[in-house]
Design a protein around this motif. Structure first.
Motif: not given
Length: 131
Positions: A19-22, A51-52, A43-45, A37-41
């Protein structure tokens, strides 16, 4: 409370690293993204990875299949590979690092023994119907 296999704990920590790398990758190439995509990407990640990570931490078995399908979906598209090579060597290094981490997590998750199989091989388990 049942104990969680140590591979689930290791996998959850490695997914946190992923996640940190992403997120670093996202902010490095923030200007290359479409405005929608700039606003929600990010947050979605964070939500999906969170959750995972939580489900891995508590030892839910089906998460490994979810992770496998996600890995195949993201890395199996030729369009993703073509887009990766258009941004330069740093993007390639980040993408390959992410793939290696995903493969490592999948290996950890799929080397966890099945609970029923491990019970049958145990010398303390007499077998079904034997008291």
């Amino acid at each position: 409370m049942p104990t969680v296999h140590p591979n689930y704990i290791k996998a959850s920590k490695i997914v946190l690293l992923q996640l940190v790398i992403a997120l670093v990758n996202f902010f490095l190439y923030y200007n290359d993204m479409h405005a929608r995509h700039k606003n929600y990407a990010p947050i979605a990640m964070i939500v999906v990875f969170g959750i995972v990570i939580y489900l891995l931490r508590i030892g839910i078995n089906w998460v490994k299949y979810f992770f496998l399908v996600g890995f195949a979906f993201v890395n199996g598209k030729p369009a993703n590979w073509a887009a990766m090579f258009t941004h330069g060597p740093l993007k390639i290094i980040w993408a390959i690092t992410g793939m290696c981490i995903s493969i490592w997590v999948l290996w950890l998750l799929f080397t966890i023994p099945n609970q029923q199989a491990s019970n049958k091989k145990s010398p303390d388990y007499p077998g079904p119907g034997i008291v």
